[in-house]
Design a protein around this motif. Structure first.
Motif, PDB file in Angstrom:
ATOM      1  N   TRP A   1      48.983  46.782  43.867  1.00 47.54           N
ATOM      2  CA  TRP A   1      49.070  45.452  43.288  1.00 47.54           C
ATOM      3  C   TRP A   1      47.642  44.965  43.088  1.00 47.54           C
ATOM      4  N   LEU A   2      47.233  44.772  41.849  1.00 48.86           N
ATOM      5  CA  LEU A   2      45.904  44.277  41.534  1.00 48.86           C
ATOM      6  C   LEU A   2      45.934  42.752  41.592  1.00 48.86           C
ATOM      7  N   CYS A   3      45.025  42.178  42.359  1.00 49.33           N
ATOM      8  CA  CYS A   3      45.046  40.721  42.519  1.00 49.33           C
ATOM      9  C   CYS A   3      43.652  40.182  42.798  1.00 49.33           C
ATOM     10  N   ASP A   4      43.551  38.867  42.813  1.00 49.66           N
ATOM     11  CA  ASP A   4      42.305  38.162  43.117  1.00 49.66           C
ATOM     12  C   ASP A   4      41.129  38.622  42.261  1.00 49.66           C
ATOM     13  N   VAL A   5      41.400  38.904  41.004  1.00 53.87           N
ATOM     14  CA  VAL A   5      40.319  39.281  40.087  1.00 53.87           C
ATOM     15  C   VAL A   5      39.575  38.003  39.706  1.00 53.87           C
ATOM     16  N   TYR A   6      38.277  37.984  39.991  1.00 55.59           N
ATOM     17  CA  TYR A   6      37.484  36.793  39.720  1.00 55.59           C
ATOM     18  C   TYR A   6      36.078  37.201  39.286  1.00 55.59           C
ATOM     19  N   VAL A   7      35.594  36.573  38.223  1.00 60.88           N
ATOM     20  CA  VAL A   7      34.226  36.779  37.748  1.00 60.88           C
ATOM     21  C   VAL A   7      33.501  35.441  37.851  1.00 60.88           C
ATOM     22  N   ASP A   8      32.336  35.458  38.487  1.00 60.25           N
ATOM     23  CA  ASP A   8      31.533  34.243  38.609  1.00 60.25           C
ATOM     24  C   ASP A   8      31.340  33.632  37.224  1.00 60.25           C
ATOM     25  N   ARG A   9      31.412  32.317  37.164  1.00 63.37           N
ATOM     26  CA  ARG A   9      31.306  31.631  35.874  1.00 63.37           C
ATOM     27  C   ARG A   9      30.038  32.010  35.111  1.00 63.37           C
ATOM     28  N   ALA A  10      28.939  32.197  35.814  1.00 63.75           N
ATOM     29  CA  ALA A  10      27.664  32.541  35.165  1.00 63.75           C
ATOM     30  C   ALA A  10      27.653  33.961  34.610  1.00 63.75           C
ATOM     31  N   ALA A  11      28.576  34.805  35.043  1.00 62.13           N
ATOM     32  CA  ALA A  11      28.601  36.207  34.607  1.00 62.13           C
ATOM     33  C   ALA A  11      29.748  36.498  33.641  1.00 62.13           C
ATOM     34  N   ARG A  12      30.495  35.496  33.264  1.00 56.19           N
ATOM     35  CA  ARG A  12      31.632  35.715  32.362  1.00 56.19           C
ATOM     36  C   ARG A  12      31.158  36.045  30.948  1.00 56.19           C
ATOM     37  N   GLY A  13      32.041  36.722  30.217  1.00 54.05           N
ATOM     38  CA  GLY A  13      31.741  37.080  28.838  1.00 54.05           C
ATOM     39  C   GLY A  13      30.955  38.365  28.690  1.00 54.05           C
ATOM     40  N   LYS A  14      30.782  39.099  29.774  1.00 48.58           N
ATOM     41  CA  LYS A  14      30.005  40.343  29.747  1.00 48.58           C
ATOM     42  C   LYS A  14      30.879  41.578  29.955  1.00 48.58           C
ATOM     43  N   GLY A  15      32.194  41.380  30.002  1.00 49.23           N
ATOM     44  CA  GLY A  15      33.097  42.514  30.172  1.00 49.23           C
ATOM     45  C   GLY A  15      33.340  42.914  31.610  1.00 49.23           C
ATOM     46  N   LEU A  16      32.931  42.094  32.569  1.00 50.43           N
ATOM     47  CA  LEU A  16      33.090  42.481  33.972  1.00 50.43           C
ATOM     48  C   LEU A  16      34.545  42.456  34.432  1.00 50.43           C
ATOM     49  N   GLY A  17      35.350  41.536  33.926  1.00 47.69           N
ATOM     50  CA  GLY A  17      36.771  41.523  34.298  1.00 47.69           C
ATOM     51  C   GLY A  17      37.458  42.805  33.866  1.00 47.69           C
ATOM     52  N   THR A  18      37.205  43.212  32.630  1.00 46.31           N
ATOM     53  CA  THR A  18      37.773  44.467  32.133  1.00 46.31           C
ATOM     54  C   THR A  18      37.211  45.657  32.899  1.00 46.31           C
ATOM     55  N   ALA A  19      35.914  45.629  33.201  1.00 44.05           N
ATOM     56  CA  ALA A  19      35.299  46.732  33.952  1.00 44.05           C
ATOM     57  C   ALA A  19      35.899  46.853  35.347  1.00 44.05           C
ATOM     58  N   LEU A  20      36.154  45.729  36.002  1.00 45.86           N
ATOM     59  CA  LEU A  20      36.788  45.772  37.325  1.00 45.86           C
ATOM     60  C   LEU A  20      38.191  46.360  37.229  1.00 45.86           C
ATOM     61  N   ALA A  21      38.976  45.873  36.273  1.00 42.69           N
ATOM     62  CA  ALA A  21      40.343  46.386  36.116  1.00 42.69           C
ATOM     63  C   ALA A  21      40.326  47.884  35.795  1.00 42.69           C
ATOM     64  N   ARG A  22      39.381  48.310  34.972  1.00 38.82           N
ATOM     65  CA  ARG A  22      39.254  49.732  34.645  1.00 38.82           C
ATOM     66  C   ARG A  22      38.890  50.540  35.887  1.00 38.82           C
ATOM     67  N   ALA A  23      37.992  50.016  36.716  1.00 40.06           N
ATOM     68  CA  ALA A  23      37.602  50.717  37.941  1.00 40.06           C
ATOM     69  C   ALA A  23      38.801  50.878  38.872  1.00 40.06           C
ATOM     70  N   VAL A  24      39.629  49.850  38.979  1.00 44.26           N
ATOM     71  CA  VAL A  24      40.847  49.937  39.798  1.00 44.26           C
ATOM     72  C   VAL A  24      41.773  51.001  39.218  1.00 44.26           C
ATOM     73  N   ARG A  25      42.026  50.926  37.911  1.00 47.73           N
ATOM     74  CA  ARG A  25      42.893  51.918  37.254  1.00 47.73           C
ATOM     75  C   ARG A  25      42.383  53.328  37.480  1.00 47.73           C
TER      76      ARG A  25
END
Length: 145
Positions: free
Chosen positions: A79-103
């Protein structure tokens, strides 16, 4: 075994729990994540301790800039949960990169299903293959007080 993978624009993703900034994670989630507003530090620490954690770090400073955790049996389900990107780092693809790393982590373990729930980030997860449930009426949930 702890893993480190590359991420966009001078970031790295690691599963090394010793690198996590627990105070920062608690602050992010308990004050700015709609699903965890008001979560206590004790509850957050217990969630971290019982999960496989993924941190995204600036490679130059080592500063934690994004976080995700997976609740898993390490064999069949996560179960993937609690995905959070610091507001100052958003828009750089980190959310997708984290989800990809989990996958990618679970693809090599035999886990055949990763679930998640999101109110507003469907496109982030669709980019790496998540889809809506084919038969959502087969799934149930029990909400405890």
């Amino acid at each position: 075994m702890d893993e480190t993978t590359t991420a966009p624009d001078a970031y790295e993703i690691s599963t090394d729990a010793a690198r996590l900034d627990r105070a920062r994670i608690h602050h992010w989630l308990s004050t700015d994540a709609y699903w965890a507003i008001g979560r206590s530090r004790d509850k957050q620490d217990r969630a971290i301790d019982g999960s496989l954690n993924f941190g995204a770090y600036e490679t130059a400073t080592g500063e934690l800039v994004a976080y995700a955790r997976a609740v898993t049996d390490h064999a069949t389900f996560a179960w993937l949960c609690d995905v959070y990107v610091d507001r100052a780092a958003r828009g750089k693809g980190l959310g997708t990169a984290l989800a990809r790393a989990v996958r990618d982590h679970f693809a090599s373990t035999g886990v055949h299903r990763i679930m998640l729930a999101t109110h507003d980030a469907h496109e982030v997860y669709r980019k790496i293959g998540f889809t809506s449930l084919d038969v959502p009426e087969h799934w149930m949930a029990l909400q405890l007080p």
